[in-house]
Enzyme design. Sequence first.
Site, PDB file in Angstrom:
ATOM      1  CG  LEU A 132      -9.504  31.983  32.845  1.00 29.98           C
ATOM      2  CD1 LEU A 132      -8.926  30.567  32.805  1.00 29.98           C
ATOM      3  CD2 LEU A 132      -8.557  32.874  33.660  1.00 29.98           C
ATOM      4  CG  ASP A 181      -4.201  28.591  53.968  1.00 30.79           C
ATOM      5  OD1 ASP A 181      -4.461  29.657  54.559  1.00 30.79           O
ATOM      6  OD2 ASP A 181      -4.099  27.503  54.553  1.00 30.79           O
ATOM      7  CG  HIS A 230      -6.309  39.071  53.543  1.00 29.03           C
ATOM      8  ND1 HIS A 230      -6.137  37.712  53.437  1.00 29.03           N
ATOM      9  CD2 HIS A 230      -6.802  39.289  54.788  1.00 29.03           C
ATOM     10  CE1 HIS A 230      -6.513  37.131  54.576  1.00 29.03           C
ATOM     11  NE2 HIS A 230      -6.902  38.071  55.414  1.00 29.03           N
TER      12      HIS A 230
HETATM   13  C1  FPP Z   1      -6.286  32.547  53.409  1.00 30.27           C
HETATM   14  O1  FPP Z   1      -5.212  33.083  54.112  1.00 30.27           O
HETATM   15  C2  FPP Z   1      -6.834  33.523  52.487  1.00 30.27           C
HETATM   16  C3  FPP Z   1      -8.069  34.092  52.586  1.00 30.27           C
HETATM   17  C4  FPP Z   1      -9.006  33.773  53.681  1.00 30.27           C
HETATM   18  C5  FPP Z   1      -8.545  35.106  51.646  1.00 30.27           C
HETATM   19  C6  FPP Z   1      -8.050  35.036  50.242  1.00 30.27           C
HETATM   20  C7  FPP Z   1      -8.132  36.402  49.679  1.00 30.27           C
HETATM   21  C8  FPP Z   1      -7.270  36.941  48.794  1.00 30.27           C
HETATM   22  C9  FPP Z   1      -6.210  36.192  48.170  1.00 30.27           C
HETATM   23  C10 FPP Z   1      -7.344  38.377  48.407  1.00 30.27           C
HETATM   24  C11 FPP Z   1      -8.537  38.849  47.728  1.00 30.27           C
HETATM   25  C12 FPP Z   1      -9.038  37.934  46.679  1.00 30.27           C
HETATM   26  C13 FPP Z   1      -9.658  38.343  45.564  1.00 30.27           C
HETATM   27  C14 FPP Z   1     -10.235  37.345  44.646  1.00 30.27           C
HETATM   28  C15 FPP Z   1      -9.755  39.741  45.214  1.00 30.27           C
HETATM   29  P1  FPP Z   1      -5.286  33.103  55.715  1.00 30.27           P
HETATM   30  O2  FPP Z   1      -5.753  34.449  56.119  1.00 30.27           O
HETATM   31  O3  FPP Z   1      -6.130  31.966  56.206  1.00 30.27           O
HETATM   32  O4  FPP Z   1      -3.781  32.890  56.074  1.00 30.27           O
HETATM   33  P2  FPP Z   1      -3.183  32.173  57.371  1.00 30.27           P
HETATM   34  O5  FPP Z   1      -3.660  30.745  57.346  1.00 30.27           O
HETATM   35  O6  FPP Z   1      -1.708  32.294  57.179  1.00 30.27           O
HETATM   36  O7  FPP Z   1      -3.692  32.936  58.556  1.00 30.27           O
END
Ligand code: FPP
Length: 248
Positions: A137, A26, A43
């Site tokens: 893994l 997150d 992201h």
């Molecule tokens: C939460 O941050 C994160 C996500 C909804 C997406 C997670 C994706 C990645 C880490 C990148 C791609 C992953 C892979 C496996 C290739 P948020 O957008 O909710 O952040 P915020 O709460 O600060 O708005």
Amino acid sequence: MPDAAELLSQIRISGAIPRHVAIIMDGNGRWARDRMLPRPLGHRHGMKSVRAVVEGAIEAGVEVLSLFAFSKENWQRPALEVSALMSLLEEFVQGEADELERQGVHVRFLGELERLAPAASAAVDRVVRQTAHCATLRLNLFVSYGSRAEILLAIRSLASDVAAGRLTPEQIDESAFTERLYTSDVPDPDLLIRTSGEQRISNFLLWQIAYTEFSITPVLWPDFGRKELYEAILDYQQRDRRFGRVPA
Ligand code: FPP
């Protein structure tokens, strides 16, 4: 401050390594906002953390790494952000498939994958097939996943077995239920890490985390790497896991 290598040496002498580490990644959006960048760039940087954590988990000897990459609720984000996330997922599996295979990473995707666009779905199938023989893994990527929906699927499957006479209600026990979850072939998480300081579960692995240890860090996901993973593992190694019993 000890670096990742020093922390890894400490982990090796500090007790049992968590077999299964799950992470709610997150804070990508806040990381981007703090830098006046568009959210998709957060992201993209988050993807680098995925690579770092996979490598860190392998070195520490973790057996299963579960990453919450995209929730069922995330489909409701603006279309541009959803498509950026889907493209990143495709880019990750296409760009990393050979390296993941070389490192012995068995990749699995868990969630309502039928909702993925055909190109993403094909990329996902390819990496799963390519790495099926790997055993260093197990990497579970939760995509289009919601734990309540997973639980309802399991309940429906039990109910239809009962209706068809294949199962009696008395035969419904924990193992009959867990067999019907996406995670049926991995142990429950020992450690659940959530980044960005939020103190909630967000519909992730509700059944599976009954006795999981939590680690909440204020670090935003794009800033999370091997060192932060090792700090969480070291902290886990100091915990007294009792599973409801009294200490020996
Ligand atoms: C939460 O941050 C994160 C996500 C909804 C997406 C997670 C994706 C990645 C880490 C990148 C791609 C992953 C892979 C496996 C290739 P948020 O957008 O909710 O952040 P915020 O709460 O600060 O708005």
